[in-house]
Structure formats: C-alpha cells, structure tokens
Design a protein around this motif. Structure first.
Motif, PDB file in Angstrom:
ATOM      1  N   LEU A  23      32.072  34.732   7.829  1.00  0.00           N
ATOM      2  CA  LEU A  23      33.242  35.802   7.062  1.00  0.00           C
ATOM      3  C   LEU A  23      34.671  35.289   6.765  1.00  0.00           C
ATOM      4  N   LYS A  24      34.954  35.182   7.843  1.00  0.00           N
ATOM      5  CA  LYS A  24      35.913  34.952   7.503  1.00  0.00           C
ATOM      6  C   LYS A  24      37.089  33.978   6.816  1.00  0.00           C
ATOM      7  N   PHE A  25      36.049  33.301   5.994  1.00  0.00           N
ATOM      8  CA  PHE A  25      36.071  32.443   4.655  1.00  0.00           C
ATOM      9  C   PHE A  25      36.685  32.985   3.767  1.00  0.00           C
ATOM     10  N   PRO A  26      37.173  33.112   3.043  1.00  0.00           N
ATOM     11  CA  PRO A  26      37.806  33.864   1.919  1.00  0.00           C
ATOM     12  C   PRO A  26      37.287  32.959   0.770  1.00  0.00           C
ATOM     13  N   SER A  27      35.711  32.282   0.702  1.00  0.00           N
ATOM     14  CA  SER A  27      35.218  31.968  -0.385  1.00  0.00           C
ATOM     15  C   SER A  27      34.611  32.470  -1.483  1.00  0.00           C
ATOM     16  N   ILE A  28      36.054  32.955  -2.182  1.00  0.00           N
ATOM     17  CA  ILE A  28      36.239  34.127  -3.499  1.00  0.00           C
ATOM     18  C   ILE A  28      35.825  32.687  -4.505  1.00  0.00           C
ATOM     19  N   SER A  29      34.833  32.581  -5.639  1.00  0.00           N
ATOM     20  CA  SER A  29      34.637  31.544  -6.413  1.00  0.00           C
ATOM     21  C   SER A  29      35.316  31.640  -7.594  1.00  0.00           C
ATOM     22  N   ALA A  30      36.025  33.236  -7.638  1.00  0.00           N
ATOM     23  CA  ALA A  30      35.773  33.412  -9.225  1.00  0.00           C
ATOM     24  C   ALA A  30      37.932  33.586  -9.050  1.00  0.00           C
ATOM     25  N   ASP A  31      37.943  32.530  -7.914  1.00  0.00           N
ATOM     26  CA  ASP A  31      39.926  32.317  -8.149  1.00  0.00           C
ATOM     27  C   ASP A  31      39.808  30.682  -7.586  1.00  0.00           C
ATOM     28  N   SER A  32      40.022  30.037  -8.408  1.00  0.00           N
ATOM     29  CA  SER A  32      40.343  28.562  -8.566  1.00  0.00           C
ATOM     30  C   SER A  32      41.350  28.290  -7.304  1.00  0.00           C
ATOM     31  N   ALA A  33      43.001  29.036  -6.717  1.00  0.00           N
ATOM     32  CA  ALA A  33      43.091  28.800  -5.706  1.00  0.00           C
ATOM     33  C   ALA A  33      43.074  29.128  -4.381  1.00  0.00           C
ATOM     34  N   TYR A  34      40.814  29.421  -4.624  1.00  0.00           N
ATOM     35  CA  TYR A  34      40.014  29.379  -2.990  1.00  0.00           C
ATOM     36  C   TYR A  34      39.142  28.466  -3.519  1.00  0.00           C
ATOM     37  N   ALA A  35      39.761  27.308  -3.699  1.00  0.00           N
ATOM     38  CA  ALA A  35      38.303  25.925  -3.522  1.00  0.00           C
ATOM     39  C   ALA A  35      38.239  25.258  -2.472  1.00  0.00           C
ATOM     40  N   GLY A  36      39.199  25.184  -2.052  1.00  0.00           N
ATOM     41  CA  GLY A  36      39.815  24.759  -0.684  1.00  0.00           C
ATOM     42  C   GLY A  36      38.616  25.458   0.072  1.00  0.00           C
ATOM     43  N   ASP A  37      38.974  26.921   0.076  1.00  0.00           N
ATOM     44  CA  ASP A  37      38.143  27.901   1.360  1.00  0.00           C
ATOM     45  C   ASP A  37      36.684  27.766   0.652  1.00  0.00           C
TER      46      ASP A  37
END
Ligand SMILES: [Zn+2]
Length: 285
Positions: A23-37
């Motif tokens: 749950l700690k991974f900010p795996s937000i698909s809608a925001d490319s800033a989180y692609a690494g996560d």
C-alpha cells in the motif's frame, strides 16, 4: 481449525505487514509523474509472487505494465483466472485525509490507505490464500492464473488489446474478478452481478428570445421545466425505470437468489449514517 487456518493465524502479522508494504507504493495510473512508482509496484508484486512459488512476470502493454502469474500444477483440474489491479485513484484532495494516503495506518482494526479496498487488499487476499495452500500443502486444489493490471483506474486502456493478444495464456474455466466489495466484516461475498451504467446527453431547446410571461406564460413550454419532467418520468416512485424495453434483457432474480440476498446484512440506517445523509438532511431542515 484446518491447517490452512492455522497457517494464516500464525502468519497474520506478516500478512498485514506485507499488505502495508504494497500500500505504500503511490501507484497512481492517471498521473505520469508516478510512472516510476507504477513500475516499482509491479516489480514488487512479481518478486512477491515468485517468492511464494508462482511463475510470475511483468508484461508490457501500450501503457502501464501488468503482472501475470500462474501455478499450473494440477493437471486435469479446472483453471481459475483471478483479475485485480495494483493501480490506485489519485488521492486528491490531500487535506481531507486524516492520515497520508500512502502511509498506511491501522485504527480500530481498520487499515487506512489509498488502494486498501480498491484493489490491493482484495488482490492480496487471493495471493495470501494461494500462499497458505502452497506452504501448507505444497499444492493448490486447482490451477491458478493471476492477471493484475496497472490501468484499471484509467478505464483499462490497454487491457482489451492484451487479452486479444494473449488468449492462450489467459485461457481459463472460470474468471474471478476481485475488484468488488464484501457485505461487511466477516461476510465474504461472491459478486456475480452489478448494476450497469448508461448515460446520454439530452438537449432541450427553447424559444430564440426571452418571452414575456404575461403574453406567453402557460402557452409556450419552458425548456427547464420540460427537462425536469422528462428526468422525473424516467423512474416511478419505487425507483422502477419507466423507459419501455429497459428491462427486456435483464435476467430476473430467482427465488433462491432473493432468499440469499435477504440474508445479506444490510441496514438502511447504517448506510445513511456512513454516507452522512441524515446529518445534511437535518441541517437543511
Ligand atoms: Zn478497482
């Protein structure tokens, strides 16, 4: 208690700790800033699935990767394909969170974090169930495939293509979609039907200029009023849709289903309370 229950009880704290890690991974698909996560979350899942004895890999799509895993050690037995997703909704507005969305906390026996109930928690329940079987019995009673995608929250943009291109890989006797809810604590549910959604845009035009109410009132219809009437006519007082043909393709629930549904613990009052409806109603008088 079965040996599986014992295994789960004995590993309870580790199970929770590992879910917290996921749950700690900010795996937000809608925001490319989180692609690494997103990538790191997928890698974490692959490692984890391999660790409990599944064949697992990260598979590219036209967008975010998905995680595929399988255990096919039960020849002649059915194959279950379990679907879930590891991406999450953006957590904004952040100021409304009582604790940071990606720093899971447990309060009164409930785990709070973005993605805990949609859908990392459910995915994890499957993974940990599989783990318990493999560790305790060395095998599963059925063959299992897992498809955990990273784009559910952005309308599964590349899932159709992936399925089309991997039909053999995904072949299964039954598909289990774990992206759903349970009726309450201790009330696991198999969701096999949901309400659908249909939407349309409707435009009602009125006269081409402002009309004098004394001269035209009552004889020329007001578009806002007509629109309100049309919307109000869509359902009767009991919520039954009044559009002709609407229910033609809807399968009636049978007696057994009706009885089962009747056993689902449901309280209108609790629902209202949790949705804060009564309070607002009270305030507005
Ligand atoms: Zn979901």
């Amino acid at each position: 208690m079965s040996s599986l229950d014992t295994y789960i009880e004995n590993n309870r704290q580790r199970y929770i700790d590992e879910l917290v890690e996921l749950l700690k991974f900010p795996s937000i698909s809608a925001d490319s800033a989180y692609a690494g996560d997103i990538e790191r979350c997928a890698d974490y899942l692959v490692d984890h699935l391999q660790g409990i004895g599944l064949e697992a890999r990260k598979m590219p799509t036209g967008g975010h990767p998905l995680v595929y895993a399988e255990w096919l050690g039960a020849p002649g037995r059915p194959t279950a394909l379990i679907y879930g997703h590891y991406d999450v909704q953006p957590p904004d507005p952040l100021e409304l969170w009582e604790s940071p969305p990606f720093e899971p906390v447990i309060k009164e026996g409930k785990l709070y974090a973005r993605g805990s109930s949609d859908n990392k928690g459910q995915v994890y329940a499957h993974i940990k169930g599989i783990e318990a079987h493999l560790k305790q019995n060395g095998k599963l009673p059925v063959n299992v495939k897992l498809l955990i995608e990273g784009e559910e929250e952005i309308a599964s943009a590349h899932l159709d293509d992936f399925i089309e291109e991997n039909k053999d890989l995904l072949k299964a006797d039954v598909v289990i979609v774990s992206d759903s809810a349970m009726a309450g604590p201790g009330e696991p549910a198999i969701t096999y039907g949901l309400r659908g959604l249909a939407y349309l845009e409707l435009r009602v035009d009125g006269p081409n200029r402002d009309l004098h109410s004394g001269a035209y009132g009552g004889s020329v219809a007001n578009p806002a009023e007509m629109l309100a009437r049309m919307i109000a006519q869509c359902k009767d007082d009991r919520g039954r849709v009044q559009i002709p043909g609407f229910y033609d393709d809807v399968v009636e629930i049978d007696q057994e289903e009706r009885e089962l549904l009747g056993k689902v613990p449901f309280s209108e009052e609790a629902d209202r309370e949790s949705l804060d409806i009564s309070m607002h109603r009270g305030e507005s008088g």
